[in-house]
Design a protein around this motif. Structure first.
Motif, PDB file in Angstrom:
ATOM      1  N   ILE A  77      10.411  -8.608   7.996  1.00 15.53           N
ATOM      2  CA  ILE A  77      10.578  -7.167   7.813  1.00 15.53           C
ATOM      3  C   ILE A  77       9.216  -6.480   7.733  1.00 15.53           C
ATOM      4  CG2 ILE A  77      11.432  -5.365   6.268  1.00 15.53           C
ATOM      5  CD1 ILE A  77      13.687  -7.259   5.456  1.00 15.53           C
ATOM      6  N   VAL A  78       8.293  -7.083   6.988  1.00 13.16           N
ATOM      7  CA  VAL A  78       6.948  -6.509   6.866  1.00 13.16           C
ATOM      8  C   VAL A  78       6.266  -6.491   8.224  1.00 13.16           C
ATOM      9  CG1 VAL A  78       4.671  -6.771   5.804  1.00 13.16           C
ATOM     10  CG2 VAL A  78       6.743  -7.215   4.457  1.00 13.16           C
ATOM     11  N   GLY A  79       6.413  -7.564   8.985  1.00  6.50           N
ATOM     12  CA  GLY A  79       5.917  -7.624  10.357  1.00  6.50           C
ATOM     13  C   GLY A  79       4.434  -7.347  10.494  1.00  6.50           C
ATOM     14  N   GLU A  80       4.083  -6.401  11.379  1.00  4.67           N
ATOM     15  CA  GLU A  80       2.693  -6.093  11.700  1.00  4.67           C
ATOM     16  C   GLU A  80       2.122  -4.950  10.842  1.00  4.67           C
ATOM     17  OE1 GLU A  80       0.908  -7.931  14.011  1.00  4.67           O
ATOM     18  OE2 GLU A  80       2.716  -9.167  13.825  1.00  4.67           O
ATOM     19  N   THR A  81       2.785  -4.616   9.774  1.00  6.73           N
ATOM     20  CA  THR A  81       2.315  -3.540   8.912  1.00  6.73           C
ATOM     21  C   THR A  81       0.981  -3.916   8.268  1.00  6.73           C
ATOM     22  OG1 THR A  81       4.636  -3.131   8.404  1.00  6.73           O
ATOM     23  CG2 THR A  81       2.996  -1.937   7.108  1.00  6.73           C
ATOM     24  N   THR A  82       0.035  -2.983   8.285  1.00  2.00           N
ATOM     25  CA  THR A  82      -1.330  -3.279   7.863  1.00  2.00           C
ATOM     26  C   THR A  82      -1.786  -2.399   6.687  1.00  2.00           C
ATOM     27  OG1 THR A  82      -2.321  -1.650   9.350  1.00  2.00           O
ATOM     28  CG2 THR A  82      -1.922  -3.873  10.241  1.00  2.00           C
ATOM     29  N   ILE A  83      -2.970  -2.713   6.198  1.00  2.22           N
ATOM     30  CA  ILE A  83      -3.602  -1.890   5.164  1.00  2.22           C
ATOM     31  C   ILE A  83      -3.808  -0.462   5.667  1.00  2.22           C
ATOM     32  CG2 ILE A  83      -5.725  -1.548   3.837  1.00  2.22           C
ATOM     33  CD1 ILE A  83      -5.939  -4.579   3.592  1.00  2.22           C
ATOM     34  N   ARG A  84      -4.158  -0.306   6.938  1.00  4.12           N
ATOM     35  CA  ARG A  84      -4.302   1.031   7.516  1.00  4.12           C
ATOM     36  C   ARG A  84      -3.025   1.848   7.325  1.00  4.12           C
ATOM     37  NH1 ARG A  84      -7.668   3.166  11.157  1.00  4.12           N
ATOM     38  NH2 ARG A  84      -8.449   1.134  11.821  1.00  4.12           N
ATOM     39  N   HIS A  85      -1.881   1.235   7.591  1.00  2.00           N
ATOM     40  CA  HIS A  85      -0.609   1.936   7.413  1.00  2.00           C
ATOM     41  C   HIS A  85      -0.404   2.331   5.952  1.00  2.00           C
ATOM     42  CE1 HIS A  85       0.573  -0.441  11.179  1.00  2.00           C
ATOM     43  NE2 HIS A  85       0.562   0.839  11.530  1.00  2.00           N
ATOM     44  N   LEU A  86      -0.784   1.452   5.038  1.00  2.00           N
ATOM     45  CA  LEU A  86      -0.607   1.739   3.617  1.00  2.00           C
ATOM     46  C   LEU A  86      -1.511   2.881   3.168  1.00  2.00           C
ATOM     47  CD1 LEU A  86       0.919   0.839   1.093  1.00  2.00           C
ATOM     48  CD2 LEU A  86      -0.850  -0.882   0.695  1.00  2.00           C
ATOM     49  N   LEU A  87      -2.749   2.890   3.636  1.00  2.00           N
ATOM     50  CA  LEU A  87      -3.701   3.943   3.285  1.00  2.00           C
ATOM     51  C   LEU A  87      -3.308   5.304   3.846  1.00  2.00           C
ATOM     52  CD1 LEU A  87      -7.083   2.059   3.751  1.00  2.00           C
ATOM     53  CD2 LEU A  87      -6.397   3.253   1.661  1.00  2.00           C
ATOM     54  N   THR A  88      -2.635   5.289   4.976  1.00  2.00           N
ATOM     55  CA  THR A  88      -2.285   6.543   5.643  1.00  2.00           C
ATOM     56  C   THR A  88      -0.801   6.889   5.510  1.00  2.00           C
ATOM     57  OG1 THR A  88      -2.008   5.391   7.765  1.00  2.00           O
ATOM     58  CG2 THR A  88      -4.184   6.312   7.289  1.00  2.00           C
ATOM     59  N   ARG A  89      -0.133   6.256   4.545  1.00  2.00           N
ATOM     60  CA  ARG A  89       1.241   6.599   4.203  1.00  2.00           C
ATOM     61  C   ARG A  89       2.192   6.482   5.382  1.00  2.00           C
ATOM     62  NH1 ARG A  89       0.712  12.224   1.005  1.00  2.00           N
ATOM     63  NH2 ARG A  89       2.971  12.027   1.236  1.00  2.00           N
ATOM     64  N   SER A  90       2.055   5.389   6.145  1.00  2.00           N
ATOM     65  CA  SER A  90       2.875   5.252   7.351  1.00  2.00           C
ATOM     66  C   SER A  90       3.398   3.833   7.549  1.00  2.00           C
ATOM     67  CB  SER A  90       2.060   5.689   8.583  1.00  2.00           C
ATOM     68  OG  SER A  90       0.895   4.891   8.740  1.00  2.00           O
ATOM     69  N   THR A  91       3.671   3.115   6.443  1.00  2.94           N
ATOM     70  CA  THR A  91       4.130   1.722   6.567  1.00  2.94           C
ATOM     71  C   THR A  91       5.554   1.625   7.103  1.00  2.94           C
ATOM     72  OG1 THR A  91       5.089   1.560   4.332  1.00  2.94           O
ATOM     73  CG2 THR A  91       2.721   1.067   4.575  1.00  2.94           C
ATOM     74  N   GLY A  92       6.390   2.597   6.748  1.00  2.00           N
ATOM     75  CA  GLY A  92       7.802   2.524   7.117  1.00  2.00           C
ATOM     76  C   GLY A  92       8.590   1.561   6.248  1.00  2.00           C
ATOM     77  N   LEU A  93       7.979   1.091   5.159  1.00  2.00           N
ATOM     78  CA  LEU A  93       8.630   0.118   4.284  1.00  2.00           C
ATOM     79  C   LEU A  93       9.057   0.762   2.974  1.00  2.00           C
ATOM     80  CD1 LEU A  93       6.142  -2.881   4.667  1.00  2.00           C
ATOM     81  CD2 LEU A  93       8.314  -2.547   5.879  1.00  2.00           C
ATOM     82  N   LYS A  94      10.183   0.322   2.462  1.00  2.00           N
ATOM     83  CA  LYS A  94      10.605   0.670   1.118  1.00  2.00           C
ATOM     84  C   LYS A  94      10.590  -0.606   0.298  1.00  2.00           C
ATOM     85  CE  LYS A  94      14.124   3.026  -1.605  1.00  2.00           C
ATOM     86  NZ  LYS A  94      15.424   3.751  -1.577  1.00  2.00           N
ATOM     87  N   ILE A  95       9.685  -0.666  -0.661  1.00  2.00           N
ATOM     88  CA  ILE A  95       9.499  -1.874  -1.465  1.00  2.00           C
ATOM     89  C   ILE A  95       9.883  -1.585  -2.897  1.00  2.00           C
ATOM     90  CG2 ILE A  95       7.817  -3.582  -2.276  1.00  2.00           C
ATOM     91  CD1 ILE A  95       6.157  -2.950   0.221  1.00  2.00           C
ATOM     92  N   ASP A  96      10.807  -2.390  -3.422  1.00  2.00           N
ATOM     93  CA  ASP A  96      11.280  -2.161  -4.782  1.00  2.00           C
ATOM     94  C   ASP A  96      11.753  -3.483  -5.380  1.00  2.00           C
ATOM     95  OD1 ASP A  96      12.067  -0.924  -7.122  1.00  2.00           O
ATOM     96  OD2 ASP A  96      14.015  -0.313  -6.338  1.00  2.00           O
ATOM     97  N   GLY A  97      11.145  -3.853  -6.516  1.00  2.00           N
ATOM     98  CA  GLY A  97      11.575  -5.055  -7.219  1.00  2.00           C
ATOM     99  C   GLY A  97      11.468  -6.335  -6.414  1.00  2.00           C
ATOM    100  N   GLY A  98      10.428  -6.440  -5.611  1.00  2.00           N
ATOM    101  CA  GLY A  98      10.240  -7.659  -4.824  1.00  2.00           C
ATOM    102  C   GLY A  98      11.068  -7.719  -3.555  1.00  2.00           C
ATOM    103  N   LYS A  99      11.819  -6.661  -3.290  1.00  2.00           N
ATOM    104  CA  LYS A  99      12.621  -6.603  -2.074  1.00  2.00           C
ATOM    105  C   LYS A  99      12.066  -5.522  -1.155  1.00  2.00           C
ATOM    106  CE  LYS A  99      16.884  -8.272  -4.212  1.00  2.00           C
ATOM    107  NZ  LYS A  99      18.329  -8.010  -4.456  1.00  2.00           N
ATOM    108  N   VAL A 100      12.216  -5.733   0.137  1.00  2.00           N
ATOM    109  CA  VAL A 100      11.682  -4.793   1.106  1.00  2.00           C
ATOM    110  C   VAL A 100      12.706  -4.505   2.191  1.00  2.00           C
ATOM    111  CG1 VAL A 100      10.613  -6.668   2.444  1.00  2.00           C
ATOM    112  CG2 VAL A 100       9.756  -4.322   2.682  1.00  2.00           C
ATOM    113  N   LYS A 101      12.739  -3.258   2.639  1.00  2.00           N
ATOM    114  CA  LYS A 101      13.548  -2.925   3.811  1.00  2.00           C
ATOM    115  C   LYS A 101      12.761  -1.951   4.667  1.00  2.00           C
ATOM    116  CE  LYS A 101      16.334   0.937   2.072  1.00  2.00           C
ATOM    117  NZ  LYS A 101      17.725   1.416   1.883  1.00  2.00           N
ATOM    118  N   ARG A 102      13.041  -1.967   5.951  1.00  2.00           N
ATOM    119  CA  ARG A 102      12.314  -1.097   6.875  1.00  2.00           C
ATOM    120  C   ARG A 102      13.083   0.190   7.095  1.00  2.00           C
ATOM    121  NH1 ARG A 102       8.073  -0.779   9.230  1.00  2.00           N
ATOM    122  NH2 ARG A 102       7.412  -2.917   8.773  1.00  2.00           N
ATOM    123  N   VAL A 103      12.351   1.311   6.925  1.00  2.00           N
ATOM    124  CA  VAL A 103      12.938   2.636   7.085  1.00  2.00           C
ATOM    125  C   VAL A 103      12.584   3.217   8.449  1.00  2.00           C
ATOM    126  CG1 VAL A 103      13.043   4.958   6.110  1.00  2.00           C
ATOM    127  CG2 VAL A 103      12.774   2.984   4.599  1.00  2.00           C
TER     128      VAL A 103
END
Length: 340
Positions: free
Chosen positions: A103-129
């Motif tokens: 699910i995390v796939g190719e998501t990078t630090i750049r995506h995290l810094l620029t608010r564009s990961t597309g991931l919803k992470i909560d309680g150790g679980k992740v889903k792609r939005v």
């Protein structure tokens, strides 16, 4: 610029800030404007809370800056990138093995810094939005702080205290673990008691309290790319990295652009939701906090403008527009600077 400034020129912005303070039920407010490396205007109004005997707002009052703190996390990460601990293209899966790597796939630090990961992470679980780099989401400085700690072995606060706060003798920028008299309370409503949000001193929580002056100095440190009083506090490349557009190239132009969590004015962006005033020149950058604090940096005019409030009140949309307010504030700053 003349060394003597007509203080009457700031009357409109002071009056505007006072009106906003009342409209959002903030008990206290502050304004600091810097130009050409100097404070040219300060304004303080109100008190630390609405209760009897409340301390009046002054230059030593420290407001919780809430989301404005993410630029502090961003700078620490920029230092780590500059020093070779991190790369913007490092995958998040390298740091969060507990998350589903498919699910995390190719998501990078750049995506995290620029608010564009597309991931919803909560309680150790992740889903792609949404797919990485194709939309904008909320900020996750906690994840960046964890990545920073894993890669460097240091907390956000350790790095910034060592490399910025101590060298510059800043003592009004603190992640607070206990209360003190200079802290401005949060106002949640006129009926509920004021509060002070405390937490860890690691730099990863919403408990960074800063005076209006030191938040202005923070913006000015970025404006002059680490140069303070003819001393290079940090390498200029660190600030060039953190305050230039880092958003992925595939991000559609209907979305705002970001540096290391700074919101950056980009004239190619045509989104409806734009926190940067229309009169702010391209290349200006800004950060906002939930309590209505903000730091706006305008390189074209060598200017930094900081506004502080302490309201977490829910204001009806018909009574107050967050976007209209911050746009008006930025445009007022520009109009003043142009008159100097």
């Amino acid at each position: 610029m003349s060394t003597k400034i007509n203080k009457n020129i700031f009357g409109a912005i002071d009056k505007y800030n006072e009106s906003v303070k009342k409209r959002i039920s903030s008990s206290g407010s502050a304004l600091v404007i810097m130009k050409d490396n100097k404070i040219i205007h300060e304004w303080y109004s109100g008190s630390h809370h609405f209760g009897k005997g409340a301390r009046m707002i002054d230059s030593s009052s420290q407001f919780n800056v809430y989301s404005a703190r993410v630029t502090y996390v961003g700078l620490a990460v920029a230092v780590a990138v500059f020093e070779g601990y991190l790369n913007l293209e490092d995958k998040l899966s390298d740091f969060f093995s507990e998350l589903d790597s498919e699910i995390v796939g190719e998501t990078t630090i750049r995506h995290l810094l620029t608010r564009s990961t597309g991931l919803k992470i909560d309680g150790g679980k992740v889903k792609r939005v949404f797919e990485p780099g194709t939309n904008i989401e909320g900020k996750r400085p906690d994840l960046l702080a964890k990545i920073h700690n894993i890669s460097t072995g240091k907390s956000i606060s350790e790095v910034l205290i060592e490399k910025v706060f101590q060298p510059l003798t800043w003592n009004q920028s603190e992640w607070m673990t206990e209360g003190k008299s200079t802290l401005v309370c949060d106002i949640h409503s006129l009926q509920s008691p004021p509060t002070i949000r405390l937490g860890s001193n690691a730099g990863d929580e919403r408990n960074l309290f800063v005076s209006a002056r030191e938040l202005a100095y923070w913006g000015n440190l970025h404006l002059y790319k680490g140069m303070v009083h003819d001393k290079q506090v940090l390498a200029k490349e660190i600030f060039e990295l953190s305050t230039s557009i880092q958003s992925p190239s595939n991000l559609p132009n209907v979305h705002p652009k970001f540096g290391f969590l700074w919101w950056i004015k980009d004239n190619d962006t045509c989104c409806n939701y734009n926190e940067m005033g229309s009169e702010l020149p391209e290349g200006s950058y800004q950060i906002l906090g939930a309590s209505n604090c903000s730091c706006t940096v305008i390189p074209e005019y060598n200017t930094v403008a900081v506004r502080m409030n302490n309201s977490l009140c829910e204001i009806p949309k018909e009574d107050y527009s967050y976007i209209e307010d911050i746009n008006t504030f930025g445009n007022l700053v520009v109009s003043i600077i142009k008159e100097l």
